[in-house]
Design an enzyme around this catalytic site. Structure first.
Site, PDB file in Angstrom:
ATOM      1  N   THR A  12       0.805  -1.229   0.000  1.00 23.75           N
ATOM      2  CA  THR A  12       0.000   0.000   0.000  1.00 23.75           C
ATOM      3  C   THR A  12       0.834   1.274   0.000  1.00 23.75           C
ATOM      4  O   THR A  12       0.487   2.252  -0.666  1.00 23.75           O
ATOM      5  CB  THR A  12      -0.916  -0.010   1.248  1.00 23.75           C
ATOM      6  OG1 THR A  12      -1.817  -1.098   1.116  1.00 23.75           O
ATOM      7  CG2 THR A  12      -1.720   1.268   1.374  1.00 23.75           C
ATOM      8  N   ASP A  90       0.072  -7.052   4.655  1.00 21.47           N
ATOM      9  CA  ASP A  90      -0.603  -8.347   4.822  1.00 21.47           C
ATOM     10  C   ASP A  90       0.341  -9.487   5.203  1.00 21.47           C
ATOM     11  O   ASP A  90      -0.001 -10.331   6.027  1.00 21.47           O
ATOM     12  CB  ASP A  90      -1.375  -8.717   3.546  1.00 21.47           C
ATOM     13  CG  ASP A  90      -2.616  -7.840   3.367  1.00 21.47           C
ATOM     14  OD1 ASP A  90      -3.055  -7.224   4.359  1.00 21.47           O
ATOM     15  OD2 ASP A  90      -3.143  -7.774   2.239  1.00 21.47           O
TER      16      ASP A  90
HETATM   17  N1  ASP Z   1      -2.745  -5.719   0.400  1.00 19.14           N
HETATM   18  C1  ASP Z   1      -1.710  -4.807   0.816  1.00 19.14           C
HETATM   19  C2  ASP Z   1      -0.396  -5.569   0.830  1.00 19.14           C
HETATM   20  O1  ASP Z   1      -0.149  -6.304   1.755  1.00 19.14           O
HETATM   21  C3  ASP Z   1      -2.026  -4.249   2.150  1.00 19.14           C
HETATM   22  C4  ASP Z   1      -1.036  -3.256   2.678  1.00 19.14           C
HETATM   23  O2  ASP Z   1       0.046  -3.037   2.186  1.00 19.14           O
HETATM   24  O3  ASP Z   1      -1.363  -2.643   3.719  1.00 19.14           O
HETATM   25  O4  ASP Z   1       0.372  -5.436  -0.066  1.00 19.14           O
END
Ligand code: ASP
Length: 335
Positions: A12, A90
């Protein structure tokens, strides 16, 4: 001022808005960082950035990506005083755990961080997570793999993702924070690891078949027999409380014994984030102990999975893996 290397893997923190929702885009974060005035301030360390390819949502991380990150750290180890790994939240706790085992004799800071809201948004936790991680990586006070998030510096292999949307997204349930961020960054130096002696080397991981089984009331262990005895090499069982399973002696014991004979190792962790597994404390966990299961003590599931990958990739036999799983290697467990 010291010089650090930022390894950007995706997540993210560097994502931008697309028609299908947030996604990482080649070159985008690098351009943003170049324009961020704080990063060229004289109080900040000098930095270079390596962008991994492809950039990933961390749900897509596998041992291949872990190997690539470890290789980048190894190749650039002499050039920098510390490393910041930008990563999705994640699976960050898994990657932090894996790197802690893979980077043998690490003697410099490797700080994983990311954010819940991308840096490109006005309201975001990315700025503090990034800047504080860079400062931590530059000081060299902590010389192990750690994770900084929401104002806390944690030992990487003790972390677990706790909140899907809060800014304090990670917890270190069984080990105190290594540093706390307030007006100053307050380090707890007594809690930090003293690096092992020797030159940095990396142990690349192989995609060993590993599984995690979460016990629940009414679980029918016989349904798991073939995968436990024939398909998987390493299994983490998330048990109740201090290592308890339902109806242990009848259903699970023969499966564990058979699995053990086939060279499969079974590590017992707890569904409780805090506290330790103590096999044999209750009748319901004695069977596991007798059948040869590993006492995972206070290992997180993330660290147990990463440690199994690591030990199998070292080429040890199941007896040695059992012994090493019950031994603290990188501060991952209290036993
Ligand atoms: N889905 C994202 C990831 O893990 C969530 C994040 O970065 O907060 O890449």
């Amino acid at each position: 001022m010291n010089k650090i290397c930022i390894i950007y893997t995706g997540g993210t923190i560097g994502m931008t808005r697309t028609e299908k929702g947030y996604a990482p885009q080649k070159g985008f974060l690098g351009e943003m960082l170049e324009k961020l005035p704080e990063l060229s301030d004289s109080r900040m360390p000098k930095w270079d950035m390596i962008e991994m390819s492809p950039l990933l949502d961390s749900s897509n991380m596998t041992v291949y990506e872990w190997n690539k990150i470890a290789e980048k750290i190894y190749e650039n180890y002499g050039k920098y005083d510390g490393f910041v790994v930008l990563h999705g939240t994640d699976t960050m706790a898994y990657t932090a755990s894996a790197l802690s085992f893979m980077l043998e004799n690490l003697d410099k800071p490797v700080v994983l961080t990311g954010s819940q809201i991308p840096l490109c948004e006005i309201r975001s936790d990315a700025r503090d997570n990034l800047i504080s991680s860079m400062l931590i990586a530059a000081t060299g006070k902590v010389r192990e793999v750690c994770l900084y998030f929401g104002g806390k510096l944690m030992r990487g292999n003790r972390t677990t993702k706790y909140s899907a949307d809060g800014f304090s997204a990670f917890k270190s349930p069984s080990y105190p924070y290594l540093a706390d961020s307030g007006i100053e960054l307050r380090y707890s130096e007594a809690l930090m690891r003293t690096p092992d002696k020797g030159e940095l080397s990396i142990r690349k991981l192989s995609p060993v078949p590993i599984g995690v089984i979460k016990v629940f009331p009414g679980i029918q262990f016989d349904l798991f027999e073939s995968i436990m005895t024939e398909k998987l090499k390493g299994i983490v069982i998330e048990t109740f409380g201090a290592g308890n399973i339902p109806g242990s002696a009848d259903a699970l014991l023969p499966i564990i014994e058979k699995a053990f004979k086939n060279g499969t190792v079974i590590a017992v962790c707890s569904q409780c984030p805090q506290g330790t597994v103590s096999l044999g404390a209750y009748e319901t966990s004695s069977a596991l102990k007798e059948a040869g299961a590993i006492n995972g003590y206070d290992l997180t599931t993330e660290a147990a999975v990463a440690k199994l990958y690591y030990l199998f990739s070292c080429g040890y036999d199941s007896k040695k893996i059992k012994e090493m799983m019950e031994t603290d290697l990188r501060g991952e467990m209290s036993c």
